[in-house]
Design a protein around this motif. Structure first.
Motif, PDB file in Angstrom:
ATOM      1  N   ASP A 126       0.815  -1.218   0.000  1.00 47.29           N
ATOM      2  CA  ASP A 126       0.000   0.000   0.000  1.00 47.29           C
ATOM      3  C   ASP A 126       0.846   1.264   0.000  1.00 47.29           C
ATOM      4  OD1 ASP A 126      -2.317  -1.363  -0.119  1.00 47.29           O
ATOM      5  OD2 ASP A 126      -2.726  -1.298   2.041  1.00 47.29           O
ATOM      6  N   GLN A 127       1.881   1.272   0.820  1.00 41.18           N
ATOM      7  CA  GLN A 127       2.709   2.471   0.949  1.00 41.18           C
ATOM      8  C   GLN A 127       3.361   2.827  -0.391  1.00 41.18           C
ATOM      9  OE1 GLN A 127       2.804   4.411   3.848  1.00 41.18           O
ATOM     10  NE2 GLN A 127       3.619   5.800   2.301  1.00 41.18           N
ATOM     11  N   ARG A 168       2.426   1.933  -3.386  1.00 43.50           N
ATOM     12  CA  ARG A 168       1.376   2.352  -4.308  1.00 43.50           C
ATOM     13  C   ARG A 168       0.975   3.802  -4.083  1.00 43.50           C
ATOM     14  NH1 ARG A 168      -0.917  -2.652  -4.722  1.00 43.50           N
ATOM     15  NH2 ARG A 168      -1.780  -2.464  -2.643  1.00 43.50           N
ATOM     16  N   GLN A 169       0.774   4.157  -2.804  1.00 43.63           N
ATOM     17  CA  GLN A 169       0.387   5.537  -2.467  1.00 43.63           C
ATOM     18  C   GLN A 169       1.463   6.532  -2.879  1.00 43.63           C
ATOM     19  OE1 GLN A 169      -0.579   6.244   1.663  1.00 43.63           O
ATOM     20  NE2 GLN A 169      -2.081   4.579   1.644  1.00 43.63           N
ATOM     21  N   ASP A 170       2.706   6.182  -2.571  1.00 41.56           N
ATOM     22  CA  ASP A 170       3.813   7.092  -2.877  1.00 41.56           C
ATOM     23  C   ASP A 170       3.927   7.325  -4.384  1.00 41.56           C
ATOM     24  OD1 ASP A 170       4.416   7.400  -0.241  1.00 41.56           O
ATOM     25  OD2 ASP A 170       6.062   5.949  -0.225  1.00 41.56           O
ATOM     26  N   ALA A 201       1.551   7.004  -6.551  1.00 41.27           N
ATOM     27  CA  ALA A 201       0.378   7.765  -6.988  1.00 41.27           C
ATOM     28  C   ALA A 201       0.562   9.251  -6.698  1.00 41.27           C
ATOM     29  CB  ALA A 201      -0.873   7.229  -6.294  1.00 41.27           C
ATOM     30  N   ARG A 202       1.107   9.570  -5.539  1.00 48.07           N
ATOM     31  CA  ARG A 202       1.319  10.991  -5.191  1.00 48.07           C
ATOM     32  C   ARG A 202       2.285  11.659  -6.161  1.00 48.07           C
ATOM     33  NH1 ARG A 202       3.454  12.216   0.382  1.00 48.07           N
ATOM     34  NH2 ARG A 202       3.162  14.363  -0.259  1.00 48.07           N
TER      35      ARG A 202
END
Ligand code: C2E
Ligand code: MG
Ligand code: MG
Ligand code: MG
Length: 281
Positions: free
Chosen positions: A161-162, A164-166, A168-169
């Motif tokens: 998740d981390q 993926r989030q990074d 995406a940001r």
């Protein structure tokens, strides 16, 4: 050590191992000093339009100006720096310096080439990496689309998740993400479908035989077709032969880099090189 090997051989093996550990410890201590002294330099290798040779971007490649051993290639110290975490401050410096250099290439108002920066998995996972990158980009007053961050398949394969989030940001901010050394990891072509990236860099070993081995060419053509279907930009790495460049163009590959076009060069030479080369879209 093979079973039944003599005592002497075992001792030599132990001594070699001991020396390796000492070498790494020494390297680590020297790297600490280098980080304080900022004894690193960046060289840049153009990423060009394979049809015209026009500059599209430049990849930043770090070197260590060692006090006694001369200019050291990343292969000599990146592993140790990753293991120790020293890659985090080194990488921060690389980003700051590369953004400053890229801002300089833009000249007055015009869109210059983008800068492509290598980021190791350890660096990427460091808490605050994305925040710092975004801050530095804002401080350099460089448009987000002039920055590409190169990461490896291994990082993407983590699929947590981390990460993926990074990713995406970064991409929401307009920064492009490239998968470096594609083909060397364990990812399958189908995994490309869900990969949060913009650029695919095909590893040199795939490129070398593109003009001479039909199987190799078919493989690269397959990668290109799939990548293009998914909207990814493809960059071929390590092109040394004109025949390979021509074969890549015939296969529909638009961008590449390699000694055939230009070796990594110091920043002052980039400006001279850019003055002669035209800048591609
Ligand atoms: P990479 O990102 O795949 O970079 C390409 C490497 O191939 C570079 O080696 C480049 O000098 C070399 N190269 C380019 N064209 C040719 C060619 O036509 N023939 C051959 N034989 N080689 C070519 P370099 O500069 O020694 O860098 C090695 C690796 O070190 C890079 O591979 C990258 O993974 C890592 N690296 C470099 N700079 C940084 C950095 O600032 N941060 C991090 N984390 N890693 C870096
Ligand atoms: Mg790279
Ligand atoms: Mg590469
Ligand atoms: Mg590499």
């Amino acid at each position: 050590v093979a079973k039944g090997a003599g005592k002497g051989q075992w001792r030599r093996y132990q001594a070699a191992l001991h020396n390796q550990v000492l070498d790494r410890l020494e390297l680590r201590a020297e790297l600490d000093q280098a980080i304080v002294d900022r004894s690193f330099v960046l060289q840049y290798q153009p990423i060009v339009d394979l049809r015209t040779g026009a500059a599209s971007g430049l990849e930043a490649l770090v070197r260590w100006q060692h006090p006694t051993r001369g200019l050291l290639a990343p292969g000599r110290f990146i592993d140790v720096a990753e293991e120790s975490g020293q890659i985090v401050p080194i990488g921060d410096w690389v980003i700051e310096q590369a953004l400053a250099d890229a801002a300089q290439w833009r000249g007055s108002g015009e869109d210059g080439p983008y800068v492509s920066i290598n980021v190791s998995a350890r660096q990427f996972s460091d808490p605050g990496f994305v925040d710092r990158a975004l801050q530095r980009l804002a401080a350099a007053a460089l448009p987000a689309d002039r920055l590409v961050l190169e990461i490896t398949e291994t990082l993407l394969l983590r699929d947590d998740d981390q990460t993926r989030q990074d990713l995406a940001r970064l991409r929401q901010a307009g920064i492009r993400v490239a998968i470096d050394d594609f083909g060397t990891g364990y990812s399958s072509l189908s995994y490309l479908r869900k990969v949060p990236a913009d650029v695919l860099k095909i590893e040199k070993s795939f490129i070398d035989a593109v003009s001479t081995q039909p199987q190799q060419r078919a493989l690269v053509e397959g990668i290109l077709r799939l990548a293009h279907t998914l909207g990814l930009t493809v960059v071929a790495e390590g092109i040394e032969e004109e025949a390979d460049r021509a074969a890549l163009v015939a296969a529909g590959c638009r961008y590449g880099q390699g000694y055939l076009f230009c070796r990594p060069m110091n920043n002052p030479d980039v400006l001279t090189w850019l003055a002669d080369a035209q800048v591609a879209a």
